[in-house]
Write a protein that holds these residues in place. Structure first.
Motif, short mmCIF file in Angstrom:
data_model
loop_
_atom_site.label_atom_id
_atom_site.label_comp_id
_atom_site.label_asym_id
_atom_site.label_seq_id
_atom_site.Cartn_x
_atom_site.Cartn_y
_atom_site.Cartn_z
N ASP A 138 -3.16 4.80 -1.19
CA ASP A 138 -3.97 3.72 -0.64
C ASP A 138 -4.31 4.25 0.80
O ASP A 138 -5.54 4.03 1.09
CB ASP A 138 -3.30 2.59 -0.56
N SER B 245 -12.06 -2.28 -0.93
CA SER B 245 -12.31 -0.74 -0.27
C SER B 245 -13.53 -0.26 -1.12
O SER B 245 -13.80 0.95 -0.76
CB SER B 245 -11.03 -0.07 -0.67
N PHE C 15 -8.07 5.61 1.86
CA PHE C 15 -8.84 5.13 2.82
C PHE C 15 -9.79 5.99 4.01
O PHE C 15 -10.70 5.52 4.33
CB PHE C 15 -7.82 4.44 3.75
N HIS D 46 -4.27 -4.79 1.24
CA HIS D 46 -5.38 -3.95 0.98
C HIS D 46 -4.73 -2.73 -0.24
O HIS D 46 -3.98 -2.05 0.13
CB HIS D 46 -5.65 -3.27 2.35
N THR E 79 -6.58 0.43 -2.11
CA THR E 79 -7.75 1.44 -1.98
C THR E 79 -8.21 2.04 -3.34
O THR E 79 -7.18 2.88 -3.78
CB THR E 79 -7.41 2.45 -0.90
N ASN E 80 -9.29 1.69 -3.97
CA ASN E 80 -9.86 2.46 -5.24
C ASN E 80 -9.01 1.91 -6.40
O ASN E 80 -9.57 2.10 -7.68
CB ASN E 80 -9.95 3.81 -5.07
N SER F 265 0.83 -1.06 -0.06
CA SER F 265 0.01 -0.05 0.03
C SER F 265 0.81 1.07 -0.20
O SER F 265 1.77 1.32 0.97
CB SER F 265 -0.92 0.01 1.31
#
Length: 1545
Positions: free
Chosen positions: A70, A199, A74, A117, A119-120, A66
């Motif tokens: 990211d 996410s 979040f 993880h 994000t997007n 990440s």
């Protein structure tokens, strides 16, 4: 967050609660001052730190860790409200962020197997990002290509064809293609973001799935509708016809297409109403959100990025015109000529196919068609870049002309308009001065005030150039403007404008034969400055004589003469009452008088006597030789009798003669009367000329008026610094290289005028310290940058003194304000992250750096240094390293220490979680002040006259039209000051100058896609520090951190402009290897940009035409550079297939000649791109604009003579190689290019290390392809187009193979060549190992070259293997053409060739093993083994030649066939290293060593031959250093080491 934390703390204290609202633990004590750092910032930092370590120095896939984005994104979702933290022994960490595991990492049983993880967005390494980000562009071009092919295929020659229903229906089939491409885009959306779905909100996932479903529906519905509409479908459509049976409806498909286009129609309507679209995107109404949901994800960025209608109209019209011409050209040149040959080839039956058909049932000669069409398709997609370069150059040139760029570019132009400069100066810098006065000033008063202000500023400008040694003392004297006093009746212009004007006027007067005053005055007034200087001399003589005379009677005589002159002028009787023939005599008398005034007499009485005599002589000349009736006219004057008796002018005032202003007047008048030479070459220094003309020109450009100092925006300047040169030491400057050349000697020859001026300024007694500073200010050093940026403060001080001219005599408040304003408005921070480490270092070089930085702070009290301080502190009984951001300034000059201003504790080392340079800027950003922030690199410079415009340029933040948003970044142009060092530096200077002027001007307006391409742009500081800062710093992905600041600003609603009226100096790389490293770094950065979420969002959220501008000016340029190289490959491999298979022979026999000519004609754009002509075009335009067309044409010719095309072609290979490798495998890194002067010779081994895989291998490959095509092909050698295309590819091959040696100083010196070969053999022979640097050993270098493969994923390895398979084509094609094959087409021929290949490899392995076993102790046995193998091989060859017809040409062809096969095996082995390392890796390594030996020999042989010819070295020196030659640099003597040891320092 900090604000919310403080509010929560206040609530805590107020309510005295025992339980913290967020924590689940008891806290009885109130939060301390580090509570927020400890409980909020540090846990976030730990997450970032852990993730940054997983980056593996850019080798790990972005999807496995990440980054900053990211974590930042979040907090864009409501997931952040679920964030809790745990407290463990006063150490805090976020539960939710901490418990997201890595692959194969077990933290929690329920999270096993989940990926990291994201994000997007997921930054996957694949070229599909280019399609996903710019899918609308690809869909448009593919649909246009299909439509053009359909039109060309069915073209009957009649215009009525377009109205034929069947024809139109075929054309409408492009929408089926559109549906398929939209489905592809939907699939990519899901595939490339799947790792980020955790996410996503449900609505976003639903949107992706709905797009996939609708895409699949249209892919089925449209073909079905089409199959119903046509009578006899073929191909895939025939398959859909089986679904519908015999249903026939010719109009159904049309209705389906209309339904399919409804969303596009709505989008077009909104496109034409940008303000409505903008309001809808920014709206939070549920109904609007629902309507926009399909096209726009609900993110905080990328919304409302729409321009006003007029701006939209401008760039839309530009692209419509460009696309129309591009598509017309593509149709008539690329597509239409190939259609008929394609039809003939489809129907052609090939009788004699010369290769074995592994796929025997392929019909219609598909292989030949692919060979013909593949390069054309690539050119079709690439040539838009060419059309963009042409159109943008032309339109930007016109735009620059409208902005008055280059209107004053010579000293002659400056002289003709200099009288207009002071009014323009006043209008730009003091426009409201008279409006603020209590009483309105007259125009005359305003003019006088403007002139007075201009004099002060201009003179400071000239003095600054004198301090910088750009001009001499004489130049300074000629350029200074005498200070203007309000009681003066005439403007006194600088002497360089007035030189020789009085002698010229005297000649006119003496030779004038007319009788009319008007005619005579017209002659004088024909030259503005001649008329001005005549009046000035006339008034100055009166002023001086009046000051000398004490007797009133004497004064009245003089006044009587002046009255007579005035009366005769008014009555137009001047020529009737005065004789012009006497003027030269009067001039002689005045000169003698001025000589007396300028002489220092120790005896006042002697002075008075001589003065009296001189004045009487002047009076006698006036009355007898100039005035026709002088005696009669003065008869009634009081005191004239004394004059007749010789008793006049005896009372002389001697008090003023030692007054400075008096001396200046006398000296100036003497110069004007006596100087008869022209001053057209003043100043002599080209840089001084450029600065003067640019400043004067900028006053007439579209510059906003400057506000008052107190009203201007305050601003800061920020410079990141690591460990670059600061101040050259005397030992460094005089240290000689291997040729006996010191840096100081080199600089003296490069800058001869400036060295002479420096010696003159030092009175030829220059000290070591002064010499070091002089040399330092010619390099790319921090000393130079700081001196340049401190001109802002000097300019502000002067502006304060001009705005408050009488502040010393006025109130104390005004005086304090004038002293304080510069410091209130300007701050300069240098972010030297390692300054703390330098202070604690024992290394002498580090201590020198620290001392020099400290001296800078002491020299410039306004300078601030920000650094990261590491301290060992005891916390809870344990020693740990604590990090601080610290700001210091210079202390008292006498104590010699810095003073600490601020110290801010950090959660950890900031440079460990991101790229070094952006993090260096980020940690210092908090120390900047003001509303604006200018970012400056430490290789930049600034000039006093440009710093004076800072008030004006800051007004651009407010200077926008009513319907436009305010700018958030102001783009400034740069002047590259390193262009005179060498030809390469000149090429880079011209290329960079064209980009920062003509390129960025057009990007800003009308295209509206200018971003931040590097310093010296000015940021709206408040806007950016509240929206993510000025530097995105995620490791690797944000390698080119500068442009991401522009992306971020645009995505968040910002607007970036460009301004031509102000410039900042900048240095560039000056050596071949430096430049190539820089180009590689930029190409790496563009590869990473391609994968980034910023590019994806801009590509999707811009409207169609703005998206085109964005693509072709950022990643598209580098992708098209790669496509250019791929086109050459496809062309040659296609041609190789045609000649090897016999298809070309069949085509020739069928007389289909147009095919070849059409193909070559279509490849002309590729050749234009390849040879760097597109880079030269904007250079030509900008030089024409700023220096004139003749200068531009001359520069272009000189550039070609200096092999500029070779240089640009070579750099094309650099861009293509590193861009492609970055996207495939990663491995991007910051490359320190170095900023020193390149006067040294790079060894052959160094060049081989740098360019072997990026250029040499590819050059040899293309060379072999060309040789095979020439040998086996029956080409149209009479075709000029064929020759052009082939020659251009040979040119590319030659450039890629030999450019590093052509542009290498002493590259063809025989002694250097011998030393290079010795060094090369030593490097190849040294074994590698742990700690052995690549510069020392071939093995270490070879291992390093495969670093990208060791960290790539399985997809990257598979692609490498697929790409390596192309080398098997050579063997497959050649073996069937060997004489020993006897025209057999059996697969056994190809199989036996592999047996020969295996035998060759086995022989080499036997020799290698024999060397290891027998080579040391049993030399005789080893020699016998080699002899046996040699004789056996020779015997086999003889037997084959006698029995089966093996020929010498077969042997040569076999070598060419098997060498590429071996290279392919080597590449496949490298890609499969994890599986082969324990099996046969040593054999692969030895094979690689052999290939490097072969390539090096092939490269070195022509170099050695050319080095043996002495004139080649001289020719190369002329190519490399021609610019220096023109300025007196005898570089051939320098590089040969024959410097005169007795020469001055």
């Amino acid at each position: 967050m900090c604000r919310i934390s403080k509010m929560a703390s206040d609530v805590f204290e107020t309510l005295s609660s025992k339980v913290h609202p967020v924590s689940d633990t008891d806290q009885s004590a109130a939060p301390d001052e580090e509570y927020f750092l400890r409980t909020v910032i540090t846990p976030i930092y730990k997450v970032l730190f852990k993730e940054a370590r997983k980056n593996k120095e850019g080798m790990a896939s972005h999807s496995r860790w990440s980054n900053y984005d990211d974590l930042n994104e979040f907090f864009w979702s409501d997931n952040c409200f679920k964030l809790t933290w745990r407290r463990d022994c006063e150490k805090y960490s976020f539960l939710q962020l901490e418990e997201i595991p890595l692959p194969n990492e077990i933290v929690n049983p329920c999270t096993i197997g989940k990926r990291k993880h994201k994000t997007n967005f997921v930054e996957a390494r694949t070229f599909w990002h280019l399609y996903r980000s710019f899918h609308r562009m690809w869909i448009f071009f593919i649909m246009a290509l299909q439509a053009m092919v359909i039109v060309a295929w069915t073209r009957s020659g009649s215009i009525y064809t377009v109205f034929d229903e069947d024809f139109l229906r075929r054309v409408l089939s492009i929408f089926i293609t559109s549906a398929v491409l939209n489905l592809l885009e939907a699939i990519l959306d899901i595939a490339l973001t799947f790792n980020a779905w955790r996410s996503f909100e449900f609505t976003q996932i639903l949107r992706y799935l709905m797009k996939l479903f609708m895409g699949a529906v249209w892919v089925v519905v449209l073909p079905i509708g089409y199959s119903i509409s046509v009578k006899n479908p073929t191909g895939v459509i025939k398959f859909f016809k089986h679904w519908t049976g015999n249903i026939q409806n010719q109009s159904l498909y049309n209705y389906i297409v209309v339904l399919y286009l409804i969303p596009d129609l709505l989008a077009t309507i909104l496109f034409a109403l940008p303000l409505l679209r903008k309001k809808m995107e920014l709206s939070n109404w549920r109904i609007i959100t629902l309507v926009m949901w399909w096209n726009q994800p609900k993110l905080y960025v990328g919304r409302g990025m729409h321009e006003d209608f007029f701006s939209l109209l401008k760039y839309t019209m530009f692209w419509i015109m460009l696309l129309l011409i591009k598509l017309t050209f593509s149709y008539f040149v690329e597509i239409l000529p190939l259609v008929q040959p394609t039809k003939d080839i489809l129907d052609m039956h090939v009788e004699d196919y010369l290769l074995h058909k592994f796929v025997p049932n392929v019909a219609h000669n598909v292989g030949a068609l692919i060979a013909i069409w593949a390069p054309i398709i690539l050119v079709y997609f690439m040539d838009t870049q060419i059309w963009y370069a042409i159109f943008s150059t032309l339109f930007s040139g016109v735009l620059g002309a409208f902005r008055h760029v280059g209107e004053i570019h010579t000293l002659g132009m400056l002289r003709s308009r200099f009288h207009k400069v002071p009014p323009a100066f006043g209008q730009c810098f003091f426009p409201s001065a008279h409006h603020d006065s209590k009483t309105k000033l007259s125009d005359k008063s305003i003019e006088q005030k403007n002139m007075a202000s201009f004099c002060q500023m201009w003179n400071e400008f000239i003095r600054s150039m004198r301090v910088e040694d750009l001009i001499s003392n004489k130049d300074e004297e000629l350029l200074l403007v005498p200070y203007f006093s309000s009681d003066g009746s005439v403007v006194r212009w600088p002497l360089f404008l007035l030189a020789s004007k009085i002698p010229a006027a005297l000649n006119i007067a003496k030779d004038f034969k007319g009788k009319e005053d008007a005619e005579f005055i017209k002659l004088i007034k024909g030259d503005f400055y001649m008329h001005s200087v005549v009046i000035e001399c006339y008034e100055t003589v009166r002023c001086l004589i009046d000051g000398l005379l004490e007797d009133e009677a004497d004064k009245k005589i003089v006044m009587k003469i002046y009255d007579e002159v005035g009366n005769s002028r008014r009555e137009k009787k001047f020529l009737k009452e005065f004789k012009m023939s006497g003027m030269p005599l009067l001039s002689v008398k005045l000169e003698k008088w001025l000589n007396i005034l300028m002489t220092d007499y120790w005896d006042d009485e002697i002075y008075k006597a001589r003065m009296t005599k001189a004045l009487q002589g002047i009076m006698d000349t006036v009355t007898h030789d100039v005035m026709i009736n002088g005696q009669k006219t003065l008869q009634g004057a009081y005191g004239f009798q004394n004059c007749k008796d010789g008793q006049s002018f005896e009372k002389i005032n001697i008090q003023d003669r030692r007054n400075k202003s008096w001396k200046d007047k006398v000296s100036r008048l003497h110069f004007l009367l006596t100087f008869k030479e022209s001053a057209v070459d003043v100043p002599q220094n080209s840089e001084a000329r450029r600065r003067i003309t640019f400043f004067a020109n900028s006053l007439f450009m579209n510059m906003p008026s400057a506000p008052k100092i107190s009203d201007m925006r305050s601003f800061s300047v920020l410079t990141p610094y690591y460990k670059e040169p600061i101040l050259y030491s005397y030992d460094e400057l005089n240290k000689e290289n291997e040729d006996g050349i010191s840096t100081l000697f080199y600089l003296q020859k490069i800058y001869p005028y400036e060295w002479t001026n420096f010696q003159e300024r030092m009175n030829y007694r220059e000290s070591k310290e002064d010499t070091c500073k002089w040399a330092t200010y010619r390099g790319q050093t921090l000393f130079r940058s700081v001196r340049g940026m401190m001109n802002y403060r000097k300019a502000l001080e002067l502006q304060c003194s001009l705005e408050f001219p009488n502040h010393n005599a006025s109130s104390e408040e005004d005086s304090i304000r004038v002293q304080a304003l510069p410091d209130l408005k300007f701050t300069y921070v240098v972010s030297c992250q390692i300054y703390g480490a330098l202070k604690n270092s024992d290394d002498s070089r580090d201590q020198s750096h620290q001392k020099n930085i400290l001296n800078l702070m002491l020299m410039h009290p306004s300078l601030r240094i920000a650094y990261i301080d590491e301290r060992e502190e005891t916390v809870n009984g344990e020693s740990q390293t604590t990090y601080y951001s610290v700001l210091v300034k210079g202390g008292d000059k006498f104590d010699g220490y810095e003073r600490e201003i601020y110290r801010i504790k950090l959660p950890g080392p900031p440079t460990k979680i991101g790229e070094g340079k952006p993090e260096n800027q980020n940690h210092a950003l908090i120390f900047t002040r003001g509303e604006a922030l200018q970012t400056i690199d430490m290789n930049q410079d600034n000039y006093f006259e440009e710093a004076f415009k800072m008030r004006n340029v800051l007004e651009e933040f407010e200077h926008s039209c009513r319907w436009q948003q305010r700018p958030t970044i102001l783009g400034l142009r740069e002047h590259i000051f390193t262009g005179s060092v060498s030809s390469l530096a000149w090429f880079m200077s011209n290329q960079e100058t064209s980009f920062v002027t003509i390129g960025q001007r057009f990007l800003a307006s009308p295209l509206r896609v200018r971003f931040h391409y590097g310093h010296p742009d000015i940021f709206d500081r408040i806007f950016h520090i509240t929206r993510g800062g000025i530097s995105k710093a995620s490791k690797t992905i944000n390698l080119s951190e500068d442009i991401f600041a522009g992306f971020n600003s645009t995505l968040r609603g910002g607007y970036i402009t460009h301004h031509d009226y102000i410039q900042v100096g900048k240095g560039r790389d000056v050596g071949m290897n430096q430049i190539s490293s820089f180009e590689a770094k930029v190409a790496n950065g563009n590869g990473e940009q391609t994968l980034s979420r910023d590019v994806y969002r801009l590509g999707c959220r811009f409207d169609f035409f703005r998206m085109l501008s964005f693509y072709f000016t950022t990643v598209g340029f580098y992708f098209n550079s790669m496509v250019t190289v791929l086109t050459v490959y496809l062309f040659l491999y296609g041609r190789l297939y045609l000649v090897m298979s016999g298809m070309e022979k069949e085509i020739l026999e069928n007389s289909i000649i147009n095919q070849n000519q059409s193909l070559e004609a279509a490849l002309i754009p590729q050749s234009v791109f390849q040879m760097g002509l597109l880079l030269v075009l904007p250079i030509l335009m900008e030089i024409s604009l700023e220096k004139g067309f003749r200068t531009a044409l001359a520069d272009f010719i000189i550039m070609q003579l200096q092999l500029a095309s070779v240089f640009f072609t070579f750099q094309l290979g650099t861009k293509a190689h590193y861009f492609g490798r970055t996207i495939l495998h990663g491995g991007s890194k910051y490359r320190a290019t170095g900023r020193e002067f390149v006067v040294f010779h790079a060894k052959f081994a160094e060049n081989y290390r740098l360019y072997s895989r990026s250029h040499f291998v590819k050059g040899f490959e293309l060379g072999i392809l060309l040789v095979l095509y020439e040998v086996y092909g029956e080409s149209y050698r009479s075709s000029n187009l064929y020759l052009f295309i082939t020659c251009s590819i040979w040119f590319l091959v030659g450039s890629w193979l030999f450019a590093p040696f052509v542009f290498n100083p002493s590259g063809f010196d025989w002694q250097k060549t011998v030393e290079d070969w010795t060094d090369w053999k030593r490097w190849m022979g040294i074994r590698g190992g742990i700690g052995i640097q690549p510069e020392k050993s071939w093995e270490s270098w070879w291992d390093g070259e495969q670093k990208h493969l060791r960290h790539t994923n399985i997809r990257g390895r598979v692609l490498e293997i697929i790409l390596a398979l192309r080398f098997f084509v050579y063997q497959y094609g050649i073996v069937y053409h060997l004489d020993i094959a006897h025209h057999s087409r059996s697969w056994l021929v190809y199989g036996l060739s592999w047996g020969v290949m295996a035998a060759a490899l086995l022989l080499s392995k036997i020799v290698s093993v024999g060397r290891q076993i027998l080579g040391i102790e049993l030399q005789i046995a080893f020699r016998m083994l080699k002899a046996f193998l040699f004789l056996a091989t020779l015997g086999i060859i003889i037997v084959l030649s006698k029995a089966y017809g093996l020929t010498i040409s077969d042997l040569l062809a076999a070598v060419i066939a098997f060498l590429p096969t071996g290279w392919a095996l080597l590449l496949i082995g490298q890609a499969c290293r994890p599986w082969l390392e324990g099996l046969m890796w040593k054999s692969i390594k030895e094979m690689a060593r052999v290939y490097d030996y072969i390539m090096a020999l092939l490269l070195f042989t022509p170099i050695a031959i050319l080095s043996w010819l002495p004139f080649v070295a001289e020719f190369q020196t002329r190519i490399l250093f021609n610019q220096a030659f023109s300025r007196g640099l005898q570089i051939s003597i320098i590089l040969a080491g024959r410097k005169d040891k007795a020469s001055p320092r």
